[in-house]
Design a protein around this motif. Structure first.
Motif, PDB file in Angstrom:
ATOM      1  N   ASN A 267     -16.056 -10.129  -5.380  1.00 12.99           N
ATOM      2  CA  ASN A 267     -17.173  -9.486  -6.062  1.00 12.99           C
ATOM      3  C   ASN A 267     -17.467  -8.141  -5.414  1.00 12.99           C
ATOM      4  OD1 ASN A 267     -17.593 -11.664  -7.795  1.00 12.99           O
ATOM      5  ND2 ASN A 267     -18.896 -12.692  -6.311  1.00 12.99           N
ATOM      6  N   THR A 268     -17.759  -7.140  -6.242  1.00 13.99           N
ATOM      7  CA  THR A 268     -18.089  -5.806  -5.762  1.00 13.99           C
ATOM      8  C   THR A 268     -19.396  -5.357  -6.400  1.00 13.99           C
ATOM      9  OG1 THR A 268     -16.763  -4.822  -7.527  1.00 13.99           O
ATOM     10  CG2 THR A 268     -15.684  -5.110  -5.396  1.00 13.99           C
ATOM     11  N   ARG A 269     -19.862  -4.209  -5.998  1.00 13.23           N
ATOM     12  CA  ARG A 269     -21.070  -3.622  -6.577  1.00 13.23           C
ATOM     13  C   ARG A 269     -20.640  -2.475  -7.488  1.00 13.23           C
ATOM     14  NH1 ARG A 269     -25.086  -3.646  -1.345  1.00 13.23           N
ATOM     15  NH2 ARG A 269     -24.929  -5.878  -0.996  1.00 13.23           N
ATOM     16  N   PRO A 270     -20.744  -2.666  -8.800  1.00 14.77           N
ATOM     17  CA  PRO A 270     -20.260  -1.653  -9.753  1.00 14.77           C
ATOM     18  C   PRO A 270     -20.855  -0.278  -9.492  1.00 14.77           C
ATOM     19  CG  PRO A 270     -20.969  -3.636 -10.901  1.00 14.77           C
ATOM     20  CD  PRO A 270     -21.387  -3.790  -9.475  1.00 14.77           C
ATOM     21  N   GLY A 271     -19.990   0.732  -9.562  1.00 12.98           N
ATOM     22  CA  GLY A 271     -20.415   2.116  -9.408  1.00 12.98           C
ATOM     23  C   GLY A 271     -20.649   2.553  -7.978  1.00 12.98           C
ATOM     24  N   ARG A 272     -20.483   1.649  -7.018  1.00 12.93           N
ATOM     25  CA  ARG A 272     -20.694   2.001  -5.617  1.00 12.93           C
ATOM     26  C   ARG A 272     -19.363   2.142  -4.893  1.00 12.93           C
ATOM     27  NH1 ARG A 272     -25.255  -0.844  -2.599  1.00 12.93           N
ATOM     28  NH2 ARG A 272     -24.496   0.560  -0.985  1.00 12.93           N
ATOM     29  N   GLU A 273     -19.366   3.048  -3.931  1.00 12.63           N
ATOM     30  CA  GLU A 273     -18.184   3.220  -3.102  1.00 12.63           C
ATOM     31  C   GLU A 273     -18.102   2.059  -2.109  1.00 12.63           C
ATOM     32  OE1 GLU A 273     -18.085   6.805  -0.751  1.00 12.63           O
ATOM     33  OE2 GLU A 273     -15.905   6.677  -0.568  1.00 12.63           O
ATOM     34  N   HIS A 274     -16.883   1.600  -1.862  1.00 10.85           N
ATOM     35  CA  HIS A 274     -16.626   0.507  -0.924  1.00 10.85           C
ATOM     36  C   HIS A 274     -15.532   0.944   0.053  1.00 10.85           C
ATOM     37  CE1 HIS A 274     -18.491  -1.615  -4.260  1.00 10.85           C
ATOM     38  NE2 HIS A 274     -18.628  -2.679  -3.503  1.00 10.85           N
ATOM     39  N   LEU A 275     -15.593   0.393   1.251  1.00  5.93           N
ATOM     40  CA  LEU A 275     -14.527   0.542   2.237  1.00  5.93           C
ATOM     41  C   LEU A 275     -13.937  -0.840   2.442  1.00  5.93           C
ATOM     42  CD1 LEU A 275     -12.877   1.948   4.474  1.00  5.93           C
ATOM     43  CD2 LEU A 275     -14.765   1.404   6.040  1.00  5.93           C
ATOM     44  N   MET A 276     -12.631  -0.943   2.234  1.00  2.80           N
ATOM     45  CA  MET A 276     -11.936  -2.202   2.462  1.00  2.80           C
ATOM     46  C   MET A 276     -10.945  -1.990   3.597  1.00  2.80           C
ATOM     47  SD  MET A 276      -9.857  -4.698  -0.174  1.00  2.80           S
ATOM     48  CE  MET A 276      -8.956  -3.368  -0.922  1.00  2.80           C
ATOM     49  N   THR A 277     -10.845  -2.967   4.471  1.00  2.11           N
ATOM     50  CA  THR A 277      -9.801  -2.930   5.488  1.00  2.11           C
ATOM     51  C   THR A 277      -8.892  -4.128   5.283  1.00  2.11           C
ATOM     52  OG1 THR A 277     -11.076  -4.169   7.139  1.00  2.11           O
ATOM     53  CG2 THR A 277     -11.300  -1.778   7.167  1.00  2.11           C
ATOM     54  N   ILE A 278      -7.610  -3.887   5.431  1.00  3.64           N
ATOM     55  CA  ILE A 278      -6.598  -4.940   5.351  1.00  3.64           C
ATOM     56  C   ILE A 278      -5.717  -4.744   6.579  1.00  3.64           C
ATOM     57  CG2 ILE A 278      -4.771  -5.994   3.973  1.00  3.64           C
ATOM     58  CD1 ILE A 278      -5.843  -4.386   1.570  1.00  3.64           C
ATOM     59  N   LYS A 279      -5.820  -5.658   7.521  1.00  6.51           N
ATOM     60  CA  LYS A 279      -5.095  -5.489   8.782  1.00  6.51           C
ATOM     61  C   LYS A 279      -4.596  -6.833   9.289  1.00  6.51           C
ATOM     62  CE  LYS A 279      -7.645  -1.427  10.172  1.00  6.51           C
ATOM     63  NZ  LYS A 279      -8.372  -0.730  11.222  1.00  6.51           N
ATOM     64  N   GLY A 280      -3.456  -6.796   9.947  1.00  9.91           N
ATOM     65  CA  GLY A 280      -2.928  -8.011  10.543  1.00  9.91           C
ATOM     66  C   GLY A 280      -1.418  -8.014  10.595  1.00  9.91           C
ATOM     67  N   THR A 281      -0.847  -9.201  10.503  1.00  9.62           N
ATOM     68  CA  THR A 281       0.603  -9.378  10.518  1.00  9.62           C
ATOM     69  C   THR A 281       1.087  -9.493   9.081  1.00  9.62           C
ATOM     70  OG1 THR A 281       0.443 -10.535  12.630  1.00  9.62           O
ATOM     71  CG2 THR A 281       2.488 -10.829  11.372  1.00  9.62           C
ATOM     72  N   TRP A 282       1.869  -8.531   8.633  1.00  7.02           N
ATOM     73  CA  TRP A 282       2.313  -8.471   7.232  1.00  7.02           C
ATOM     74  C   TRP A 282       3.552  -9.329   6.984  1.00  7.02           C
ATOM     75  CZ3 TRP A 282      -0.147  -5.823   3.219  1.00  7.02           C
ATOM     76  CH2 TRP A 282      -1.305  -5.147   3.603  1.00  7.02           C
ATOM     77  N   ASP A 283       4.523  -9.283   7.848  1.00  4.19           N
ATOM     78  CA  ASP A 283       5.750 -10.077   7.723  1.00  4.19           C
ATOM     79  C   ASP A 283       6.362  -9.986   6.327  1.00  4.19           C
ATOM     80  OD1 ASP A 283       7.850 -11.704   8.493  1.00  4.19           O
ATOM     81  OD2 ASP A 283       6.701 -13.571   8.345  1.00  4.19           O
ATOM     82  N   GLY A 284       6.428  -8.755   5.785  1.00  5.08           N
ATOM     83  CA  GLY A 284       7.071  -8.534   4.484  1.00  5.08           C
ATOM     84  C   GLY A 284       6.161  -8.647   3.282  1.00  5.08           C
ATOM     85  N   ALA A 285       4.893  -8.994   3.483  1.00  3.66           N
ATOM     86  CA  ALA A 285       3.967  -9.187   2.351  1.00  3.66           C
ATOM     87  C   ALA A 285       3.555  -7.858   1.724  1.00  3.66           C
ATOM     88  CB  ALA A 285       2.721  -9.934   2.818  1.00  3.66           C
ATOM     89  N   THR A 286       3.164  -7.931   0.464  1.00  6.50           N
ATOM     90  CA  THR A 286       2.579  -6.813  -0.262  1.00  6.50           C
ATOM     91  C   THR A 286       1.243  -7.280  -0.821  1.00  6.50           C
ATOM     92  OG1 THR A 286       4.736  -5.924  -0.905  1.00  6.50           O
ATOM     93  CG2 THR A 286       2.851  -5.262  -2.254  1.00  6.50           C
ATOM     94  N   VAL A 287       0.219  -6.430  -0.707  1.00  4.77           N
ATOM     95  CA  VAL A 287      -1.084  -6.708  -1.302  1.00  4.77           C
ATOM     96  C   VAL A 287      -1.362  -5.633  -2.334  1.00  4.77           C
ATOM     97  CG1 VAL A 287      -3.572  -6.890  -0.905  1.00  4.77           C
ATOM     98  CG2 VAL A 287      -1.972  -7.891   0.738  1.00  4.77           C
TER      99      VAL A 287
END
Length: 98
Positions: free
Chosen positions: A19-39
């Motif tokens: 869930n997000t807040r429509p019309g608002r700017e958001h900062l997302m972080t995605i960090k860790g061990t990827w091991d070939g994954a794609t998000v």
């Protein structure tokens, strides 16, 4: 598909709705061990009830994207998870000074 409330960890292929807040700017972080994954991030389109691709919305390494939420939902889809894939995801609405 799972409802996902950051902060949290994703480790397996699948769809995670946030869930997000429509019309608002958001900062997302995605960090860790990827091991070939794609998000990949898609955004819910209120007009037709589907999810649409987001420009520059795919990652294979640690990222800190900022975006303006077009609706109340985004979806992260993980593919190609590896045995050690372990990604921490946070999502913070950015303050709009008043």
């Amino acid at each position: 598909m799972a409802n996902f409330i950051p902060p949290g960890t994703i480790t397996t292929d699948g769809d995670y709705e946030i869930n997000t807040r429509p019309g608002r700017e958001h900062l997302m972080t995605i960090k860790g061990t990827w091991d070939g994954a794609t998000v990949t991030m898609t955004a819910y389109n209120d007009a037709d009830g589907s999810y649409s691709a987001v420009t520059s919305g795919a990652w294979t390494a640690d990222a800190e994207p900022r975006f303006i939420a077009p609706s109340g939902n985004i979806r992260l889809t993980m593919t190609n998870d590896g045995a050690s894939t372990d990604l921490n995801v946070t999502l913070i609405p950015v303050s709009q000074g008043r």
